[in-house]
Design a protein around this motif. Structure first.
Motif, PDB file in Angstrom:
ATOM      1  N   LEU A   8      -4.662   1.574   8.229  1.00 16.79           N
ATOM      2  CA  LEU A   8      -3.611   1.372   7.029  1.00 16.79           C
ATOM      3  C   LEU A   8      -3.026   2.736   6.621  1.00 16.79           C
ATOM      4  O   LEU A   8      -1.839   2.840   6.232  1.00 16.79           O
ATOM      5  CB  LEU A   8      -4.690   0.816   5.619  1.00 16.79           C
ATOM      6  CG  LEU A   8      -4.753  -0.398   5.879  1.00 16.79           C
ATOM      7  CD1 LEU A   8      -6.069  -0.788   4.743  1.00 16.79           C
ATOM      8  CD2 LEU A   8      -3.759  -1.387   6.190  1.00 16.79           C
ATOM      9  N   ILE A   9      -3.802   4.165   6.747  1.00 20.49           N
ATOM     10  CA  ILE A   9      -3.315   5.156   6.412  1.00 20.49           C
ATOM     11  C   ILE A   9      -2.372   5.586   7.220  1.00 20.49           C
ATOM     12  O   ILE A   9      -1.162   6.005   6.749  1.00 20.49           O
ATOM     13  CB  ILE A   9      -4.408   6.394   6.565  1.00 20.49           C
ATOM     14  CG1 ILE A   9      -5.513   6.022   5.118  1.00 20.49           C
ATOM     15  CG2 ILE A   9      -3.924   7.790   6.471  1.00 20.49           C
ATOM     16  CD1 ILE A   9      -6.506   6.991   5.352  1.00 20.49           C
ATOM     17  N   VAL A  10      -2.625   5.354   8.386  1.00 21.96           N
ATOM     18  CA  VAL A  10      -1.679   5.540   9.525  1.00 21.96           C
ATOM     19  C   VAL A  10      -0.219   4.713   9.306  1.00 21.96           C
ATOM     20  O   VAL A  10       0.763   5.282   9.507  1.00 21.96           O
ATOM     21  CB  VAL A  10      -2.030   5.223  11.078  1.00 21.96           C
ATOM     22  CG1 VAL A  10      -0.970   5.363  11.960  1.00 21.96           C
ATOM     23  CG2 VAL A  10      -3.139   6.370  11.445  1.00 21.96           C
ATOM     24  N   ALA A  11      -0.373   3.597   9.007  1.00 22.82           N
ATOM     25  CA  ALA A  11       0.548   2.818   8.708  1.00 22.82           C
ATOM     26  C   ALA A  11       1.670   3.251   7.741  1.00 22.82           C
ATOM     27  O   ALA A  11       2.839   3.132   7.764  1.00 22.82           O
ATOM     28  CB  ALA A  11       0.397   1.377   8.416  1.00 22.82           C
ATOM     29  N   VAL A  12       0.868   3.672   6.674  1.00 21.26           N
ATOM     30  CA  VAL A  12       1.961   3.986   5.228  1.00 21.26           C
ATOM     31  C   VAL A  12       2.580   5.373   5.692  1.00 21.26           C
ATOM     32  O   VAL A  12       3.428   5.619   5.360  1.00 21.26           O
ATOM     33  CB  VAL A  12       0.855   4.236   4.127  1.00 21.26           C
ATOM     34  CG1 VAL A  12       1.623   5.140   3.088  1.00 21.26           C
ATOM     35  CG2 VAL A  12       0.544   2.926   3.714  1.00 21.26           C
ATOM     36  N   CYS A  13       1.570   6.022   6.680  1.00 27.99           N
ATOM     37  CA  CYS A  13       2.456   7.477   7.077  1.00 27.99           C
ATOM     38  C   CYS A  13       3.585   7.226   7.883  1.00 27.99           C
ATOM     39  O   CYS A  13       4.550   8.035   7.725  1.00 27.99           O
ATOM     40  CB  CYS A  13       1.419   8.307   7.787  1.00 27.99           C
ATOM     41  SG  CYS A  13       0.019   9.069   6.651  1.00 27.99           S
ATOM     42  N   LEU A  14       3.541   6.359   8.829  1.00 33.46           N
ATOM     43  CA  LEU A  14       4.649   5.851   9.654  1.00 33.46           C
ATOM     44  C   LEU A  14       5.815   5.301   9.069  1.00 33.46           C
ATOM     45  O   LEU A  14       6.868   5.513   9.464  1.00 33.46           O
ATOM     46  CB  LEU A  14       4.319   5.006  10.785  1.00 33.46           C
ATOM     47  CG  LEU A  14       3.222   5.572  11.854  1.00 33.46           C
ATOM     48  CD1 LEU A  14       2.841   4.468  12.868  1.00 33.46           C
ATOM     49  CD2 LEU A  14       3.775   6.937  12.604  1.00 33.46           C
ATOM     50  N   LEU A  71       0.696  -1.341   0.118  1.00 33.54           N
ATOM     51  CA  LEU A  71       0.021   0.008   0.016  1.00 33.54           C
ATOM     52  C   LEU A  71       1.017   1.401  -0.020  1.00 33.54           C
ATOM     53  O   LEU A  71       0.424   2.220  -0.528  1.00 33.54           O
ATOM     54  CB  LEU A  71      -0.985  -0.065   1.223  1.00 33.54           C
ATOM     55  CG  LEU A  71      -1.993  -1.021   1.051  1.00 33.54           C
ATOM     56  CD1 LEU A  71      -2.968  -1.209   2.337  1.00 33.54           C
ATOM     57  CD2 LEU A  71      -2.773  -1.131  -0.030  1.00 33.54           C
ATOM     58  N   ALA A  72       1.979   0.934   0.613  1.00 34.51           N
ATOM     59  CA  ALA A  72       3.135   2.346   0.462  1.00 34.51           C
ATOM     60  C   ALA A  72       3.227   2.702  -0.970  1.00 34.51           C
ATOM     61  O   ALA A  72       3.372   3.642  -1.420  1.00 34.51           O
ATOM     62  CB  ALA A  72       4.361   2.237   1.226  1.00 34.51           C
ATOM     63  N   LYS A  73       3.591   1.638  -1.926  1.00 31.93           N
ATOM     64  CA  LYS A  73       3.720   1.725  -3.205  1.00 31.93           C
ATOM     65  C   LYS A  73       2.817   2.489  -3.936  1.00 31.93           C
ATOM     66  O   LYS A  73       2.687   3.380  -4.582  1.00 31.93           O
ATOM     67  CB  LYS A  73       4.202   0.424  -4.007  1.00 31.93           C
ATOM     68  CG  LYS A  73       5.722   0.063  -3.262  1.00 31.93           C
ATOM     69  CD  LYS A  73       5.758  -1.368  -3.917  1.00 31.93           C
ATOM     70  CE  LYS A  73       7.178  -1.803  -3.563  1.00 31.93           C
ATOM     71  NZ  LYS A  73       7.390  -3.280  -4.133  1.00 31.93           N
ATOM     72  N   ALA A  74       1.293   1.836  -3.747  1.00 29.21           N
ATOM     73  CA  ALA A  74       0.127   2.271  -4.187  1.00 29.21           C
ATOM     74  C   ALA A  74      -0.173   3.881  -4.010  1.00 29.21           C
ATOM     75  O   ALA A  74      -0.771   4.592  -4.698  1.00 29.21           O
ATOM     76  CB  ALA A  74      -0.975   1.516  -3.782  1.00 29.21           C
ATOM     77  N   ILE A 131       3.797   9.385   2.951  1.00 29.69           N
ATOM     78  CA  ILE A 131       2.623  10.204   2.650  1.00 29.69           C
ATOM     79  C   ILE A 131       2.651  10.968   3.820  1.00 29.69           C
ATOM     80  O   ILE A 131       2.956  10.804   5.190  1.00 29.69           O
ATOM     81  CB  ILE A 131       1.452   9.782   2.248  1.00 29.69           C
ATOM     82  CG1 ILE A 131       0.758   8.660   3.229  1.00 29.69           C
ATOM     83  CG2 ILE A 131       1.231   9.165   0.771  1.00 29.69           C
ATOM     84  CD1 ILE A 131      -0.544   8.249   3.125  1.00 29.69           C
ATOM     85  N   VAL A 132       2.125  12.311   3.610  1.00 32.64           N
ATOM     86  CA  VAL A 132       2.020  13.192   4.605  1.00 32.64           C
ATOM     87  C   VAL A 132       0.741  14.162   4.091  1.00 32.64           C
ATOM     88  O   VAL A 132       0.287  14.022   2.872  1.00 32.64           O
ATOM     89  CB  VAL A 132       3.216  14.483   4.621  1.00 32.64           C
ATOM     90  CG1 VAL A 132       4.400  13.779   5.211  1.00 32.64           C
ATOM     91  CG2 VAL A 132       3.285  15.057   3.376  1.00 32.64           C
ATOM     92  N   GLN A 133       0.228  14.780   5.007  1.00 36.22           N
ATOM     93  CA  GLN A 133      -1.003  15.624   4.924  1.00 36.22           C
ATOM     94  C   GLN A 133      -0.760  17.089   4.451  1.00 36.22           C
ATOM     95  O   GLN A 133       0.249  17.627   5.012  1.00 36.22           O
ATOM     96  CB  GLN A 133      -1.961  15.801   5.942  1.00 36.22           C
ATOM     97  CG  GLN A 133      -2.563  14.445   6.138  1.00 36.22           C
ATOM     98  CD  GLN A 133      -3.726  14.153   7.064  1.00 36.22           C
ATOM     99  OE1 GLN A 133      -4.725  15.344   7.090  1.00 36.22           O
ATOM    100  NE2 GLN A 133      -3.573  13.536   8.148  1.00 36.22           N
TER     101      GLN A 133
END
Length: 368
Positions: A162-168, A125-128, A172-174
């Motif tokens: 899942l969003i938090v996991a990818v951010c960590l 998901l990090a790649k996606a 991605i950032v906001q």
């Protein structure tokens, strides 16, 4: 040094006293990025209140000023410590995650196991996310759809985790506000939104930098305060302190050792801000940035600031470093009306006038 002296030194270090530069800045901050950079990171799970936390430290700014900083990338929002959203700067993003992410990952292990979230799935998901957020960003709904298109379940709270996991993972950032929204941000791919390489960061140097930054911007504060703020163990904070020799000074108050920027040592005899009157948002660093808040907030008023002790902090009024009441804004969008609830007897006429003026400054901040 007295507890109220500690509180007033914190006001100055955090950039809450007009004319006094925050932390170790040479001149008062003139941009949102300088405000946040001076503090390292600022609590920002409530975006609207986080914007005022920056605005109150940047006289003459408006909500539009903060949104513009998010839009240009000089200010970002991400999970920075304790599983909480924070404002930080691009330069601090990688060091903060290097120091704080492992503990957040460990704290979330049970939730991920329950939701069936694996490291392999997160990597996919990090790649996606990098692809979906790399061309102009993505809304939360668009990001979750990209996850679903990659074969992941996003039902219930699973999508959020899942969003938090990818951010960590730093993927991605906001960043900018969603078009037409004053409350939601776009997710941006870190490698395109934040310039510069971070692969060569040294963990020990990053720890020392983050720990030093906390004490310089929040001091006087204890090791326990810093550990709370960063979500680290006491041992880790002490290890970071060992590499800050010369940059920090300390003072003993009530049997506890408080560390602060060595360049602020001259403030010990006469801490500034004795006549200050400030209205702060809920979750502001001046209160929430410490494990023990008694220097500012008397024990008998804790329930009035955190009713029900459910993690919600009301907006607070401070005079001379002490928390003296709460405040809010009612009325209508066209005719907002500020109000404050003092702890104890009504304030003097001059203090009441000052409080009203500060609340009006907030209303004007929101209008712009």
């Amino acid at each position: 040094m007295t507890p109220v002296g500690l509180a007033r030194m914190r006001l100055a270090a955090q950039g809450l006293l007009p004319g006094i530069p925050a932390s170790t800045l040479q001149v008062p901050a003139s941009t949102p990025a300088q405000v946040v950079g001076a503090l390292g990171m600022m609590q920002a799970q409530d975006l609207a209140q986080a914007c005022w936390a920056v605005g109150v430290r940047l006289p003459g700014s408006s909500l539009g000023t903060i949104h513009a900083a998010l839009g240009e990338g000089s200010l970002i929002r991400c999970w920075g410590a304790r599983g909480t959203l924070m404002f930080t700067t691009p330069a601090m993003h990688a060091p903060l995650l290097l120091v704080t992410a492992p503990r957040m990952e460990a704290a979330m292990a049970a939730i991920r196991k329950r939701e069936g979230i694996t490291q392999t799935e997160i990597a996919t998901l990090a790649k996606a996310a990098r692809i979906r957020c790399g061309a102009g960003g993505a809304t939360r709904a668009q990001l979750l759809q990209a996850f679903a298109d990659s074969g992941s379940g996003i039902e219930g709270q699973r999508g959020y985790h899942l969003i938090v996991a990818v951010c960590l993972r730093g993927g991605i950032v906001q960043g900018p506000m969603e078009p037409g929204s004053g409350t939601r941000q776009l997710f941006m791919a870190t490698d395109s939104w934040i310039p510069g390489k971070t692969a060569d960061l040294d963990p020990g140097n990053a720890l020392a930098m983050v720990v030093r930054g906390y004490f310089e911007s929040h001091g006087p504060a204890t090791v326990e305060d810093c550990a709370w703020w960063l979500g680290l163990t006491l041992a880790r904070v002490r290890a970071g302190l060992e590499d800050c020799t010369g940059a920090l000074a300390s003072v003993s108050v009530g049997g506890a050792t408080y560390h602060f920027a060595a360049c602020h040592e001259e403030r010990l005899e006469d801490p500034p801000g004795a006549r200050s009157v400030i209205v702060l948002p809920g979750f502001d660093e001046f209160l929430l940035g410490y494990r023990r808040r008694s220097a500012t907030l008397a024990a008998e008023h804790v329930q009035e600031v955190t009713p029900g002790k459910n993690g919600i902090f009301l907006r607070t009024v401070h005079a001379g470093g002490k928390t003296v009441g709460t405040w809010g804004v009612g009325g209508t969008a066209r005719n907002p009306q500020g109000h404050h609830v003092p702890f104890g007897p009504d304030p003097s006429a001059s203090r009441a006038k000052a409080i009203a003026a500060r609340i009006e400054a907030y209303i004007e901040f929101r209008r712009s």
